[in-house]
Enzyme design. Structure first.
Site, short mmCIF file in Angstrom:
data_model
loop_
_atom_site.label_atom_id
_atom_site.label_comp_id
_atom_site.label_asym_id
_atom_site.label_seq_id
_atom_site.Cartn_x
_atom_site.Cartn_y
_atom_site.Cartn_z
N LEU A 209 0.85 -1.19 0.00
CA LEU A 209 0.00 0.00 0.00
C LEU A 209 0.88 1.24 0.00
O LEU A 209 1.82 1.33 0.79
CB LEU A 209 -0.90 0.03 1.25
N HIS A 210 0.57 2.18 -0.89
CA HIS A 210 1.32 3.43 -0.85
C HIS A 210 0.52 4.64 -1.31
O HIS A 210 0.94 5.78 -1.11
CB HIS A 210 2.58 3.33 -1.74
N ARG A 211 -0.67 4.43 -1.89
CA ARG A 211 -1.41 5.57 -2.40
C ARG A 211 -1.98 6.40 -1.25
O ARG A 211 -2.50 5.85 -0.27
CB ARG A 211 -2.54 5.10 -3.33
#
Length: 363
Positions: A209-211
């Site tokens: 996850l990075h958004r």
């Protein structure tokens, strides 16, 4: 012919590496030599997100590192543009090749065109149609300025044609990210946590996850992770934590014992984990592609994707913000009831050869 290759962020390195290998192969066989300069913008400056990928993918040292560093989108774009303009003025070229949809892609395209230099966009034409995504803005601006387009699918071809791009400027070549995947498959290595966590093939999940929409709101991030933990059938969830996610995650890590947070991995280590996972949960575009080729179930925590072929053809499913769908998707994987999927056309590991052939003979 002289070309300048632009790389700035982790996905760029994986897309540029096979092009450089193909240029070397071309020059060994043909008299019409292609010379290149590799420009690293410095958008990803952490060694775990940059240096290690140069080493694993056998990338040569960049001819220059523009040292963009961190900052807001505007600050980073401005620094890249200032430094690349200086570099391009000192090192004129016949063609600037940009890849993907990161800040470096946009910034270097604008600079090149203002200096009357032709631009080729690798991965041209992909669209999410979601203007809240910075990457979509980057794609639209880059494609509005580029002279040539190397596309991954016919969907991208149609997007370009609808925007008025002539057929002779579009080259349907496939996916260079998959070239790097093919190159790596016999070089994969288990990360240290394989033994530390006592992982077993097809008995764990991989999570990335990075958004901002998923990780910047701590309460939302906790809800996502709790839902995954509760639906994973007591299997460990291996979570290489992106730097932007670390602070929020640390505040509630102790409440999520099933989420096994680790530092970012090298490419060979990460693909090793993905290949043997029972499933992957992600919000990354590249991971959707890699899981499709590897035949691994992929659950994407986004309402849309710029890579719809991974849904229509591959192993990917979009679930947006619907946590009931998230739970249902993981239960479906647990039951062994996930679609098999197929590999999209021309995702065969030979894309870079087609790109170099086009540059040498047509562009």
């Amino acid at each position: 012919m002289r070309i300048t290759l632009i790389a700035g962020a982790r996905p760029n390195f994986m897309k540029i590496a096979p092009i450089i290998r193909s240029i070397h192969n071309h020059n060994q066989k043909h008299q019409n030599q292609i010379t290149f300069r590799l420009v690293h913008t410095g958008q990803h400056y952490d060694d775990k997100l940059s240096k290690v990928f140069f080493e694993e993918l056998a990338l040569p040292a960049p001819d220059v590192n523009l040292g963009a560093g961190s900052g807001t989108q505007a600050e980073q774009t401005a620094r890249i543009m200032i430094e690349f303009e200086r570099d391009l003025l000192q090192n004129p070229t016949d063609l600037v090749v940009v890849v993907g949809d990161v800040t470096s892609t946009l910034a270097c395209t604008i600079v090149a065109k203002k200096l009357n230099t032709k631009v080729a966009h690798v991965e041209g034409g992909i669209r999410s149609f979601d203007m809240t995504m910075p990457e979509e803005v980057n794609r639209l601006v880059t494609d509005s300025l580029s002279d040539y387009f190397f596309t991954t699918t016919d969907i991208a071809n149609q997007n370009l044609k609808k925007s008025g791009v002539a057929d002779e400027r579009i080259f349907f070549v496939g996916n260079t990210m998959i070239d790097s995947l093919h190159y790596s498959l016999d070089k994969l290595k288990a990360p240290a946590i394989w033994n530390t966590l006592q992982l077993k093939a097809k008995d764990y999940y991989v999570l990335t996850l990075h958004r901002p929409s998923n990780v910047d709101d701590g309460e939302k991030l906790f809800t996502i992770l709790k839902t995954i933990e509760q639906s994973a059938g007591h299997k460990p969830i291996v979570f290489p934590v992106h730097p932007r996610t670390r602070k929020n995650f640390q505040s509630f890590e102790a409440k999520l014992p099933g989420i096994k947070a680790i530092d970012p991995l090298s490419y060979f280590e990460f693909i090793y984990l993905v290949r043997d996972a029972v499933g992957v949960i992600t919000d990354s575009g590249g991971v959707q592609e890699e899981t499709t080729v590897l035949g691994v179930p992929c659950v994407t925590l986004r309402a849309n994707t710029e890579r719809p072929e991974t849904v229509f053809t591959g192993t990917n499913e979009l679930i947006g913000d619907d946590y009931h769908k998230l739970g249902d998707a993981l239960e479906k994987i647990e039951r062994g009831n996930w679609k098999k999927g197929e590999i999209p056309a021309l995702w065969d590991g030979k894309t870079a050869d087609r790109i170099v052939q086009a540059i040498a003979t047509t562009v």
